[in-house]
Design an enzyme around this catalytic site. Structure first.
Site, PDB file in Angstrom:
ATOM      1  CG  LEU A  91      -1.936  -1.121   1.267  1.00  0.00           C
ATOM      2  CD1 LEU A  91      -2.503  -1.275   2.672  1.00  0.00           C
ATOM      3  CD2 LEU A  91      -3.050  -0.839   0.267  1.00  0.00           C
ATOM      4  CG  ASN A 105      -0.036  -8.422   6.384  1.00  0.00           C
ATOM      5  OD1 ASN A 105      -0.884  -8.902   5.624  1.00  0.00           O
ATOM      6  ND2 ASN A 105       1.237  -8.764   6.312  1.00  0.00           N
ATOM      7  CG  HIS A 107       4.398 -12.565   7.081  1.00  0.00           C
ATOM      8  ND1 HIS A 107       4.458 -12.344   5.714  1.00  0.00           N
ATOM      9  CD2 HIS A 107       5.558 -13.178   7.409  1.00  0.00           C
ATOM     10  CE1 HIS A 107       5.604 -12.794   5.251  1.00  0.00           C
ATOM     11  NE2 HIS A 107       6.286 -13.305   6.254  1.00  0.00           N
ATOM     12  CG  ASP A 139       6.159  -0.311   9.064  1.00  0.00           C
ATOM     13  OD1 ASP A 139       6.220  -1.064   8.056  1.00  0.00           O
ATOM     14  OD2 ASP A 139       7.015  -0.325   9.965  1.00  0.00           O
TER      15      ASP A 139
HETATM   16  C1  GRF Z   1      -1.963 -16.363   4.161  1.00  0.00           C
HETATM   17  O1  GRF Z   1      -1.076 -17.409   4.340  1.00  0.00           O
HETATM   18  C2  GRF Z   1      -1.355 -15.073   4.636  1.00  0.00           C
HETATM   19  O2  GRF Z   1      -0.472 -15.255   5.700  1.00  0.00           O
HETATM   20  C3  GRF Z   1      -0.586 -14.605   3.445  1.00  0.00           C
HETATM   21  O3  GRF Z   1      -1.389 -14.955   2.348  1.00  0.00           O
HETATM   22  C4  GRF Z   1      -2.189 -16.096   2.680  1.00  0.00           C
HETATM   23  C5  GRF Z   1      -3.621 -15.746   2.385  1.00  0.00           C
HETATM   24  O4  GRF Z   1      -4.486 -16.839   2.454  1.00  0.00           O
HETATM   25  N1  GRF Z   1      -0.283 -13.193   3.570  1.00  0.00           N
HETATM   26  P1  GRF Z   1      -6.059 -16.652   2.265  1.00  0.00           P
HETATM   27  O5  GRF Z   1      -6.283 -15.894   0.960  1.00  0.00           O
HETATM   28  O6  GRF Z   1      -6.583 -15.880   3.443  1.00  0.00           O
HETATM   29  O7  GRF Z   1      -6.614 -18.020   2.195  1.00  0.00           O
END
Ligand code: GRF
Length: 201
Positions: A91, A105, A107, A139
């Site tokens: 973003l 987010n 991760h 961020d």
């Molecule tokens: C997840 O593993 C998330 O950690 C990463 O992208 C994936 C998204 O999965 N950033 P979904 O689209 O929510 O099934």
């Protein structure tokens, strides 16, 4: 708390939010945005009756214009928290400035290890024995914002990246909605003297 979710793909994390915290404890998912018209997340939103919109880069002069349109739509929907749930784009800073400390987010590694894309593959290639997931504030960097919550598991012996990703999925589906609920009840506070430190009570 009015929540907007941005997703690029399957949307299983969006689904976890819709299934477990939507309509409870003041959480109201009111907008789902995607950069990909084919994202299953959009169909999940439609099935749940949540307004969804596509912001494809090709439809705008550039990222700044796309992100400005997206921020405008989220503001129109009076979104108070933006959740990136598998949103695979950065973003622009101007977007983040419109939602200060209001973008989170999920991760699939224990940050700060293995930020960015291909992170589970990198963790496996590195030979880690403990893996996990992180929910953090967003961020301007790549997965560098203050950590809100993490959850870890031992890496199953012999697991490849696909197997580890599968093992991590339930952790994400538990942690991300839990953080959304915690923010809704005012239980997440950034230490003003040291904004890397986030207190969850
Ligand atoms: C997840 O593993 C998330 O950690 C990463 O992208 C994936 C998204 O999965 N950033 P979904 O689209 O929510 O099934």
């Amino acid at each position: 708390m009015r929540v907007g979710v941005l997703a690029s793909g399957d949307g299983s994390n969006l689904q976890a939010i819709l299934d477990t915290v939507q309509g409870r404890g003041g959480v109201d998912v009111v907008a789902v945005g995607s950069d990909k018209p084919e994202a299953r997340a959009l169909r999940r939103a439609a099935a749940a009756g949540v307004p969804a919109r596509v912001f494809e880069l090709a439809g705008f002069p550039g990222r700044a214009a796309r992100d400005a349109a997206m921020a405008g739509w989220l503001e129109e929907r009076e979104v108070e928290l933006v959740v990136l749930a598998g949103y695979m784009q950065l973003l622009v800073p101007a977007f983040l400035a419109r939602f200060p400390h209001r973008v989170i987010n999920v991760h699939p590694t224990l940050l700060p290890a293995f930020p960015g894309i291909g992170s589970v593959e990198q963790a496996i290639a590195y030979g880690v024995k403990v893996a996990g997931v992180t929910v953090h504030f967003v961020d301007e960097g790549v997965d560098t914002g203050a950590i809100i919550a993490q959850k870890a598991i031992p890496v199953p012996e012999g697991a490849d990246a696909a197997a580890l990703r599968e093992a991590l999925r339930p952790l994400e589906h538990e942690l991300l909605p839990a953080v959304v609920a915690a923010i809704a009840r005012g239980a997440v506070a950034v230490d003003p003297g040291d904004p890397r430190h986030v207190r969850v009570t």
